[in-house]
Design an enzyme around this catalytic site. Structure first.
Site, PDB file in Angstrom:
ATOM      1  N   GLY A   4       0.770  -0.957   0.190  1.00  0.00           N
ATOM      2  CA  GLY A   4      -0.116   0.102   0.031  1.00  0.00           C
ATOM      3  C   GLY A   4       1.022   1.151   0.003  1.00  0.00           C
ATOM      4  CB  ALA A   5       4.257   1.815  -1.076  1.00  0.00           C
ATOM      5  CG  ASN A   6      -1.139   3.644  -3.808  1.00  0.00           C
ATOM      6  OD1 ASN A   6      -1.356   2.364  -3.350  1.00  0.00           O
ATOM      7  ND2 ASN A   6      -2.239   4.326  -3.913  1.00  0.00           N
ATOM      8  N   GLY A   9      -1.012   7.556   1.605  1.00  0.00           N
ATOM      9  CA  GLY A   9      -0.864   7.445   2.964  1.00  0.00           C
ATOM     10  C   GLY A   9       0.153   7.110   3.912  1.00  0.00           C
ATOM     11  N   GLY A  33       1.608   4.313   4.014  1.00  0.00           N
ATOM     12  CA  GLY A  33       2.546   3.361   3.002  1.00  0.00           C
ATOM     13  C   GLY A  33       3.644   4.428   2.300  1.00  0.00           C
ATOM     14  CB  SER A  56      -6.148   0.392  13.805  1.00  0.00           C
ATOM     15  OG  SER A  56      -7.056   1.114  14.086  1.00  0.00           O
ATOM     16  CE1 TYR A 107      -9.449  -0.790   9.227  1.00  0.00           C
ATOM     17  CE2 TYR A 107      -9.998   0.316  11.532  1.00  0.00           C
ATOM     18  CZ  TYR A 107      -9.150   0.330  10.436  1.00  0.00           C
ATOM     19  OH  TYR A 107      -7.888   0.755  10.653  1.00  0.00           O
TER      20      TYR A 107
END
Length: 303
Positions: free
Chosen positions: A21-23, A25, A27, A147, A172
């Site tokens: 998820g590095a694209n 936020g 990440g 979280s 979640y």
């Protein structure tokens, strides 16, 4: 730890990192700092268009061209297997960061409830499949991002697919609890087998990121947006617990890090205590066995 910042991180030349998820936020912020410190970073992204923009941004801002974009869809076990099969270098740092939050009821391509499938099962499978590459590194770490929401979680073993009832926030919370149960069980197994690899967890507190983008409740999004703007910290600050867990020399396996301010909402990273249900070995073992059955992924030498 008290004054930890991105500037505290030593030179990471020679370190190979994978960030899911590095694209965007957290990440993106995490990958940016690792690259700035000289690490070779693989951006593991589902959306290659946004991933390419992130790659360009990281290269431009850090001067580090050793940043590679690779496709990874954690909602597809086929994609996870393909990603792991293409891993051609040892992995010193695996940052299990990607996630979705409070989405409408959906399933992954393998039929898993989306939040449990992406946030937990996808990362479980990825870690197990990358275990050989992690073992090739001299002192590897797996950092899984949980979280504060784990506090309200419980694992509904009787209805993991959410076929009887679906409540977005409950699911979640469950997925974020699963992140911690997985981390602590992985560390117990690593220690039992004398492995050098460390499993660590972190949470960002309240950070202003795009994690809520998967929701389709405008009123809820408005309320959350105001809440995050009031109490939240920047994405860069929210990434600090993850970066601490990944790089600080004093970190031990099985530890959990989050912001040290009131309510763990913001502040410098400190070691934090998980909710009691996250530290239950029996639940963790059961979750491990169920995850193995659902994904078909075994952790060689740790069973």
């Amino acid at each position: 730890m008290e004054n930890f910042s991105a500037e505290s991180i030593p030179d990471l030349s020679g370190i190979n990192a994978v960030v899911t998820g590095a694209n965007s936020g957290l990440g993106l912020e995490t990958a940016m700092v690792l690259a700035a410190k000289g690490a070779r970073v693989d951006l593991a992204c589902r959306d290659l268009t946004r991933g390419a923009a992130a790659q360009d941004r990281i290269r431009s801002q850090t001067g580090n061209d050793d940043v590679r974009l690779r496709r990874l869809d954690l909602g597809s076990l086929e994609s996870v297997h393909r990603f792991a099969a293409g891993q051609d270098l040892p992995v010193d740092l695996l940052i299990n960061n990607a996630g979705v939050m409070a989405t409408p009821h959906r399933t992954t391509s393998d039929g898993f409830e989306l939040q449990f499938g992406v946030n937990h099962l996808g990362h479980f499978a990825l870690t197990g499949l990358l275990l050989p590459a992690l073992r090739q590194a001299p002192a590897a770490r797996v950092v899984t991002v949980s979280s504060l929401a784990h506090r309200g979680g419980r694992i509904d073993f009787e209805d993991l697919a959410a076929q009887r009832r679906y409540r977005p926030w409950s699911r979640y919370n469950q997925s974020k609890l699963a992140n911690l149960l997985f981390t602590f069980e992985l560390q117990r197994r690593l220690e039992a087998h004398g492995e050098r690899l460390l499993a660590v967890a972190a949470h960002p507190g309240f950070a202003n990121t795009n994690l809520t983008s998967g929701m389709n409740h405008p009123a809820t999004l408005d309320i959350l947006g105001s809440f995050f703007r009031l109490l939240g910290q920047s994405g860069a600050a929210g990434a600090l617990p993850t970066l601490y867990a990944a790089t600080a020399p004093e970190v031990l396996g099985g530890e959990f890090y989050g912001p040290g301010g009131p309510g763990q909402l913001r502040g410098r990273p400190v070691r934090v205590t998980p909710a009691p249900q996250a530290s239950d070995p029996a639940t963790a073992r059961r979750l491990w066995d169920v995850s193995t059955e659902l994904t078909g992924v075994r952790f060689a030498g740790l069973d």
